[in-house]
Design a protein around this motif. Structure first.
Motif, PDB file in Angstrom:
ATOM      1  N   SER A 471       0.831  -1.204   0.000  1.00 52.60           N
ATOM      2  CA  SER A 471       0.000   0.000   0.000  1.00 52.60           C
ATOM      3  C   SER A 471       0.862   1.249   0.000  1.00 52.60           C
ATOM      4  N   LEU A 472       0.257   2.381  -0.346  1.00 50.60           N
ATOM      5  CA  LEU A 472       0.991   3.636  -0.350  1.00 50.60           C
ATOM      6  C   LEU A 472       1.433   4.022   1.052  1.00 50.60           C
ATOM      7  N   GLU A 473       0.559   3.841   2.042  1.00 49.89           N
ATOM      8  CA  GLU A 473       0.944   4.215   3.407  1.00 49.89           C
ATOM      9  C   GLU A 473       2.105   3.357   3.931  1.00 49.89           C
ATOM     10  N   GLU A 474       2.137   2.071   3.522  1.00 44.49           N
ATOM     11  CA  GLU A 474       3.249   1.211   3.938  1.00 44.49           C
ATOM     12  C   GLU A 474       4.536   1.601   3.218  1.00 44.49           C
ATOM     13  N   ALA A 475       4.432   1.947   1.939  1.00 43.58           N
ATOM     14  CA  ALA A 475       5.612   2.376   1.197  1.00 43.58           C
ATOM     15  C   ALA A 475       6.214   3.635   1.806  1.00 43.58           C
ATOM     16  N   ILE A 476       5.366   4.564   2.199  1.00 48.65           N
ATOM     17  CA  ILE A 476       5.851   5.804   2.807  1.00 48.65           C
ATOM     18  C   ILE A 476       6.524   5.510   4.146  1.00 48.65           C
ATOM     19  N   ARG A 477       5.980   4.574   4.917  1.00 48.49           N
ATOM     20  CA  ARG A 477       6.638   4.186   6.172  1.00 48.49           C
ATOM     21  C   ARG A 477       8.038   3.658   5.906  1.00 48.49           C
ATOM     22  N   ARG A 478       8.193   2.852   4.876  1.00 52.66           N
ATOM     23  CA  ARG A 478       9.503   2.285   4.557  1.00 52.66           C
ATOM     24  C   ARG A 478      10.497   3.351   4.106  1.00 52.66           C
ATOM     25  N   LEU A 479       9.971   4.434   3.520  1.00 57.46           N
ATOM     26  CA  LEU A 479      10.817   5.494   3.008  1.00 57.46           C
ATOM     27  C   LEU A 479      11.145   6.558   4.051  1.00 57.46           C
ATOM     28  N   SER A 480      10.493   6.512   5.187  1.00 53.76           N
ATOM     29  CA  SER A 480      10.635   7.622   6.138  1.00 53.76           C
ATOM     30  C   SER A 480      10.842   7.153   7.572  1.00 53.76           C
ATOM     31  N   ALA A 481       9.772   6.740   8.239  1.00 54.72           N
ATOM     32  CA  ALA A 481       9.870   6.394   9.661  1.00 54.72           C
ATOM     33  C   ALA A 481      10.781   5.201   9.910  1.00 54.72           C
ATOM     34  N   LEU A 482      10.673   4.162   9.096  1.00 57.29           N
ATOM     35  CA  LEU A 482      11.465   2.944   9.322  1.00 57.29           C
ATOM     36  C   LEU A 482      12.968   3.227   9.333  1.00 57.29           C
ATOM     37  N   PRO A 483      13.527   3.853   8.298  1.00 57.29           N
ATOM     38  CA  PRO A 483      14.973   4.100   8.344  1.00 57.29           C
ATOM     39  C   PRO A 483      15.387   5.044   9.471  1.00 57.29           C
ATOM     40  N   CYS A 484      14.572   6.045   9.780  1.00 58.77           N
ATOM     41  CA  CYS A 484      14.936   6.956  10.865  1.00 58.77           C
ATOM     42  C   CYS A 484      14.937   6.235  12.212  1.00 58.77           C
ATOM     43  N   GLU A 485      13.984   5.340  12.402  1.00 58.16           N
ATOM     44  CA  GLU A 485      13.961   4.553  13.640  1.00 58.16           C
ATOM     45  C   GLU A 485      15.162   3.622  13.711  1.00 58.16           C
ATOM     46  N   ASN A 486      15.496   2.970  12.599  1.00 58.79           N
ATOM     47  CA  ASN A 486      16.650   2.067  12.586  1.00 58.79           C
ATOM     48  C   ASN A 486      17.951   2.813  12.876  1.00 58.79           C
ATOM     49  N   LEU A 487      18.057   4.027  12.370  1.00 56.78           N
ATOM     50  CA  LEU A 487      19.273   4.820  12.536  1.00 56.78           C
ATOM     51  C   LEU A 487      19.296   5.596  13.846  1.00 56.78           C
ATOM     52  N   LYS A 488      18.190   5.517  14.589  1.00 57.97           N
ATOM     53  CA  LYS A 488      18.052   6.229  15.871  1.00 57.97           C
ATOM     54  C   LYS A 488      18.200   7.739  15.684  1.00 57.97           C
ATOM     55  N   ILE A 489      17.594   8.227  14.613  1.00 57.73           N
ATOM     56  CA  ILE A 489      17.583   9.661  14.344  1.00 57.73           C
ATOM     57  C   ILE A 489      16.293  10.235  14.925  1.00 57.73           C
ATOM     58  N   PRO A 490      16.380  11.093  15.939  1.00 58.10           N
ATOM     59  CA  PRO A 490      15.176  11.618  16.571  1.00 58.10           C
ATOM     60  C   PRO A 490      14.499  12.714  15.748  1.00 58.10           C
ATOM     61  N   LYS A 491      13.186  12.784  15.879  1.00 60.10           N
ATOM     62  CA  LYS A 491      12.374  13.875  15.339  1.00 60.10           C
ATOM     63  C   LYS A 491      12.482  14.032  13.826  1.00 60.10           C
ATOM     64  N   ARG A 492      12.717  12.940  13.151  1.00 60.81           N
ATOM     65  CA  ARG A 492      12.644  12.924  11.685  1.00 60.81           C
ATOM     66  C   ARG A 492      11.956  11.632  11.252  1.00 60.81           C
TER      67      ARG A 492
END
Length: 558
Positions: A471-492
């Motif tokens: 889905s589009l919402e899942e694709a956007i999660r993979r492009l944004s929140a997922l990598p930032c969470e993995n990298l431990k980048i806050p507030k992005r």
């Protein structure tokens, strides 16, 4: 005065006071958008307000913007993260990063094995001497200084980097095929600590290339333990993506376990037709490791071809000592004969992408330094060998010698079914494995892989809208929140009040990649506006030239 008159006067006073209450004014309000917050949740209709570099409000709220943008019919999402960027050089000469900004990328993450620091004097000399079409001065020494250089120079996207394990090895050992001495390893650890405190995201490796391939698993564990102490990640181009794919995954899992560190696999793939069926076993290994408590993730690009150099077509022993020694071996008739024989074998002790591709017709030559060879740009190795009247193997050896480089090469290796299978995995993010380019100037002197211009738009157009893989919402999660969470980048990585305003406005009905292997320098379409730290870097599809990007630091930064 009557009571009724007094009452009416009081009501009028209230109305005047209410009307004088200041209306909240934001720097920017984006109106009437379909909001995808990056979490994977279903979208909602609403507005988004930005004050300074921060998201101030979203959904339904009162207030006006000094600037207002109508996004009716558009998707509004967090900015996208390029988990594997080679914008290392391109951003130094053109900070706009157009090939990525026009796809909605707001953070470039570098450091696949090689990082732009720390450099010693010999490394600086070697780097200056190996420059091709893109020329730049090396004014920094450490990785942190390089990223600060980008920020000071002015770039549109945010930038971040892993520390290259190869860079550490070259810094202390050079290009020799041997293990580090205790003193050298100690120095590598010291450099790793310095880089992590400067803001590196962790340790990045690229294990099929010389001299990276000379490193033992224990060496990688030792360096990863340093990164672990700072909350960093180990990220790797594995030792094999082909014949030893499963063994390579086991090595990644061992490093994650023994170093107590999250690990990510760069550009997840099974390379070579004989290895395509292994992808299910790879996924099973990762699933099992995750259930056992290891933090394992991966990234990918959305194509069935990879891109590297002709070094990946030749044995790594031949490359010991660096490019100069490699050329000497290619010029020695006896050694050259041995190299060519090994190019034709299904090697088990090194990653032979030439054999894995299946034929010289599946090697596309895209990057030459020498002007005399640029006429072959975009031709296959088979075509060039026919023109020159030599075998493909002989031709490959000649080109490396004559070009003064490893020669940029595209290899057709992967299965479309596996690409879709990987896209469905919830822990997979996206990386272009390419520069942040522009379809103008010196960038046009070489070809490239279309992933440089289309990787992210291709996910949203081909695989989301057209083929409905996710889905589009899942694709956007993979492009944004997922990598930032993995990298431990806050507030992005999410749309939420208090988060940095890295946001993208795009048309989900038209977003698409246009770049092809025959004509790769073509921008994607469908992205209308891009904001980085609240500053607009793309307006109505065109760059503003504003240097909004920042050095985004890892969790261990001091």
């Amino acid at each position: 005065m009557s009571q009724s008159f007094r009452f009416l006067g009081f009501i009028s006073l209230l109305a005047i006071n209410f009307s004088c209450q200041p209306t909240t004014q934001y720097d920017l309000v984006i109106r009437n958008a379909t909001l995808y917050d990056g979490s994977g949740a279903a979208p909602v209709q609403g507005d988004l307000a930005i004050s300074g570099d921060t998201i101030a409000a979203m959904g339904s709220f009162k207030g006006k913007g000094k600037t207002e943008v109508d996004a009716a019919g558009m998707a509004l999402s967090p900015g996208f993260v390029n988990m594997l960027s080679w914008g290392t050089e391109s951003l130094l000469v053109d900070g706009r990063g157009l090939s990525d900004i026009k796809q909605g990328v707001t953070l470039e993450v570098m450091g696949e094995g090689w990082s732009m620091g720390p450099l010693n004097e010999q490394m600086k000399k070697d780097e200056a001497g190996s420059q091709g079409d893109i020329k730049y001065d090396i004014t920094w020494t450490t990785l942190g200084e390089y990223l600060q250089t980008l920020e000071k120079k002015g770039v549109a996207p945010n930038v971040a980097s892993f520390l290259g394990a190869t860079t550490l090895r070259i810094h202390e050992i050079g290009y020799e095929d041997r293990q580090p001495t205790p003193e050298e390893l100690k120095n590598m650890q010291m450099l790793a600590r310095q880089a992590m405190e400067e803001g590196a995201l962790g340790i990045g490796s690229s294990m099929i290339y010389a001299p990276a391939t000379y490193a033992s698993t224990e060496e990688l564990i030792t360096l990863s333990r340093v990164a672990s102490q700072y909350g960093g990640m180990y990220i790797t181009h594995m030792r094999s993506e082909g014949n030893k794919l499963l063994e390579a995954v086991d090595e990644v899992l061992r490093i994650a376990r023994d170093a107590n560190i999250p690990a990510e696999i760069y550009h997840l793939k099974a390379a070579g037709k004989n290895n395509w069926a292994k992808m299910d076993k790879v996924i099973a290994k990762i699933d099992s490791a995750q259930k056992a408590g290891l933090k394992i993730s991966a990234d990918m690009y959305t194509y069935t071809a990879g891109a590297t150099g002709l070094d990946a077509a030749m044995p790594t022993w031949a490359q010991e000592g660096g490019y100069g020694e490699w050329v000497k071996r290619l010029q020695n008739p006896t050694t050259r004969k041995r190299i060519i024989a090994e190019m034709k074998t299904d090697a088990q002790d090194w990653e032979n992408l030439y054999f894995a591709a299946g034929s010289a017709e599946k090697l596309l030559l895209v990057g030459f330094r020498a002007d005399s060879l640029k006429k072959f740009t975009g031709k296959t190795l088979a075509e060039v060998s026919k023109i020159r009247g030599k075998s493909p193997e002989e031709t490959a050896c000649d080109l490396v010698i004559q070009d003064g480089s490893r020669v940029g090469t595209v290899y057709f290796l992967m299965s479309e079914d596996n690409v879709k299978k990987q896209i469905k995995l919830p822990y997979v993010s996206l990386g272009s494995d390419a520069g942040a380019l522009a379809s103008e100037g010196d960038f046009l002197k070489s070809s490239t892989h279309p992933r440089a211009y289309g990787n992210f738009a291709r996910l949203l157009g081909k695989y989301v809208r057209e083929e409905k893989v996710i889905s589009l919402e899942e694709a956007i999660r993979r492009l944004s929140a997922l990598p930032c969470e993995n990298l431990k980048i806050p507030k992005r990585g999410k749309l939420a009040p208090g988060y940095f305003a890295d946001v993208v406005v795009f048309d989900p009905k038209t977003i698409a990649d246009k770049a092809t292997f025959d004509s790769p320098h073509q921008y994607a379409v469908g992205v209308k506006h891009v904001f980085v730290n609240g500053i607009q870097v793309l307006a109505n599809g065109e760059p503003t030239g504003k240097p909004a990007g920042r050095f985004v630091k890892g969790p261990g930064a001091k």
